[in-house]
Enzyme design. Structure first.
Site, PDB file in Angstrom:
ATOM      1  N   ASP A   1       1.120  -0.661   0.115  1.00 41.15           N
ATOM      2  CA  ASP A   1       0.651   0.026   0.253  1.00 41.15           C
ATOM      3  C   ASP A   1       0.415   0.770   0.091  1.00 41.15           C
ATOM      4  OD1 ASP A   1      -2.335   1.734  -0.456  1.00 41.15           O
ATOM      5  OD2 ASP A   1      -2.308   1.676   2.388  1.00 41.15           O
TER       6      ASP A   1
ATOM      7  N   GLU B   1       0.725   5.506   0.769  1.00 40.81           N
ATOM      8  CA  GLU B   1       0.527   7.133   1.416  1.00 40.81           C
ATOM      9  C   GLU B   1       1.451   8.092   0.225  1.00 40.81           C
ATOM     10  OE1 GLU B   1      -2.008   6.544   3.635  1.00 40.81           O
ATOM     11  OE2 GLU B   1      -2.345   4.493   4.201  1.00 40.81           O
TER      12      GLU B   1
ATOM     13  N   ASP C   1      -2.535   3.518  -6.139  1.00 44.38           N
ATOM     14  CA  ASP C   1      -1.430   3.129  -6.040  1.00 44.38           C
ATOM     15  C   ASP C   1      -0.438   2.704  -6.945  1.00 44.38           C
ATOM     16  OD1 ASP C   1      -1.985   2.759  -3.585  1.00 44.38           O
ATOM     17  OD2 ASP C   1      -3.117   1.560  -3.682  1.00 44.38           O
TER      18      ASP C   1
ATOM     19  N   TYR D   1      -1.824   2.742  11.826  1.00 40.82           N
ATOM     20  CA  TYR D   1      -2.841   2.811  10.707  1.00 40.82           C
ATOM     21  C   TYR D   1      -1.894   2.260   9.430  1.00 40.82           C
ATOM     22  CZ  TYR D   1      -6.212   4.709   7.795  1.00 40.82           C
ATOM     23  OH  TYR D   1      -6.944   4.898   6.388  1.00 40.82           O
TER      24      TYR D   1
ATOM     25  N   ASP E   1      -3.021  -1.124   6.916  1.00 44.08           N
ATOM     26  CA  ASP E   1      -3.215  -1.441   5.442  1.00 44.08           C
ATOM     27  C   ASP E   1      -2.819  -2.835   4.726  1.00 44.08           C
ATOM     28  OD1 ASP E   1      -4.803   0.808   5.654  1.00 44.08           O
ATOM     29  OD2 ASP E   1      -2.841   2.077   4.818  1.00 44.08           O
TER      30      ASP E   1
END
Length: 395
Positions: free
Chosen positions: A29, A31, A84, A149, A153
């Site tokens: 993943d 960000e 992504d 957090y 993911d």
């Protein structure tokens, strides 16, 4: 959940790559932020494998060597992977060679387009802590809550993939899931062609021929400038100002200053000369050099009723198979197919066998639809002997 490893130096990244090279699958993943930029700016990369989780800090270490993992034979498991993959293409110059998108798989198994939180709850039986959607992932150091957090993911993606794969195989839709994941993996992630940017102008199809030429040149200039400066196109020139320039084709600074959206404000960076040059190029552009958008659908009044029936038919077929209807076909897919366009998603792959034949029968008038009285639809067809035959498609 395992304590994640923080990767912020080349040696640690190299050790991670060696670990991942021995894995048959990994979860991934990212960000990123792009609210004030043209390109996505990755701020964190989360990777999970059987036995560990790593958080790679691309602000501290060059993450491009992750291409070694992406280009390997291991299966990459992501959730809602579209953006992504765009990030990875820009960062590493490639996307994974094998992809399993858990959101796509869930859509084939009666779960709709589930969020990761929903899938973790349904499949793993855990409730993920909700994170702050407005988190600034570029700030350092990240708090323990932010790190937890981010790690969550990818913490359960491999388990979810294994479960959904078994379910898809048992339901007979695994090949369809894999085909759809491959379609996503191989789509074009390059920035849009600047000369096609004018297609997005509101009302572009109704412009006069010369206005289309001006629109093509000015919108291309805006797109190229935004990419060069890495800012959103609207920061270069607002949509309102762009539309005004296209409509009025100003030829000098005085006329340009009167454009709605620019009155008294000017252009950031004072690129009036460049804008006027783009207008001039548009006015001089040969008609045959204008890039026209793909031929649009016929007016709704021409195919509207049969499209409505086609969407009902698609919804019934999807419900029968437990598939999210929009995965099988969107309104645009149905309208395009029924209006006679070629090369739609319904013309190939799993959709062709599942929905195209039924839609073809509908378009040709060989079937009709009626309510079954129980919330579903009844597909009524002529049998070989000329009498009505029927089967029920539940909703």
């Amino acid at each position: 959940m395992q304590e994640p490893i923080w990767i912020d130096e080349p040696a640690a990244l190299e050790r991670l790559l060696e670990t991942l090279a021995a894995q048959p699958a990994y979860a991934l993943d990212t960000e990123f932020h792009r609210e004030r930029s043209y390109f996505p700016h990755v701020a964190l990369i989360q990777i999970g494998w059987k036995g560990g989780i790593a958080l790679v800090d691309p602000l501290a270490v060059d993450a491009a060597p992750l291409a070694k993992v992406l280009q390997g034979s291991a299966l990459a498991v992501l959730h809602a992977a579209d953006q992504d993959l765009e990030v990875l293409q820009k960062l590493c110059g490639c996307v994974p060679t094998r992809l399993f998108d858990t959101q796509i798989a869930g859509a084939f198994l009666g779960r709709g387009f589930s969020s990761l939180t929903r899938l973790v709850q349904d499949v793993v039986g855990l409730q993920l802590t909700k994170g702050d959607r407005l988190t600034d992932w570029t700030r350092r150091p990240l708090s323990p809550a932010q790190l937890a957090y981010a790690a969550s993911d990818v913490a359960h993606l491999l388990e979810i993939e294994a479960t959904l794969r078994r379910e898809a195989e048992a339901s007979g839709v695994l090949l369809w899931v894999e085909e759809e994941c491959e379609r996503l993996r191989t789509r074009n992630f390059d920035p849009p062609d600047p000369e096609n940017a004018w297609w997005k102008i509101k009302g572009s199809r109704g412009l006069a021929q010369r206005q289309k030429a001006v629109a093509q040149e000015v919108a291309a200039w805006r797109e190229q400038t935004a990419a060069r400066r890495d800012i959103p196109p609207r920061f270069v020139l607002s949509d309102l100002a762009l539309a005004g320039i296209v409509q009025r084709a100003p030829r000098n600074p005085g006329e340009l200053a009167q454009i709605r959206g620019l009155e008294g404000r000017g252009l950031k960076g004072n690129p009036e000369t460049e804008v006027l040059a783009a207008v001039a190029r548009g006015l001089a552009l040969a008609v045959e050099d204008v890039r026209l958008p793909p031929r649009g659908e016929p007016p709704l009044e021409e195919v509207g009723p049969v499209v409505t029936l086609g969407l009902a038919l698609v919804a019934g077929i999807a419900a029968e198979r437990g598939i999210e209807p929009s995965v099988l076909a969107t309104r645009g897919d149905v309208q395009g197919y029924l209006s006679g366009r070629t090369g739609t998603r319904l013309h190939s792959g799993w959709r062709k066998g599942l929905a195209a034949e039924a839609l073809e029968n509908l378009r040709a008038g060989r079937v009709a639809l009626a309510s079954d009285g129980e919330g579903g639809i009844r597909v009524i067809a002529l049998a070989d002997d000329g009498r009505l035959d029927a089967r029920v498609v539940p909703s």
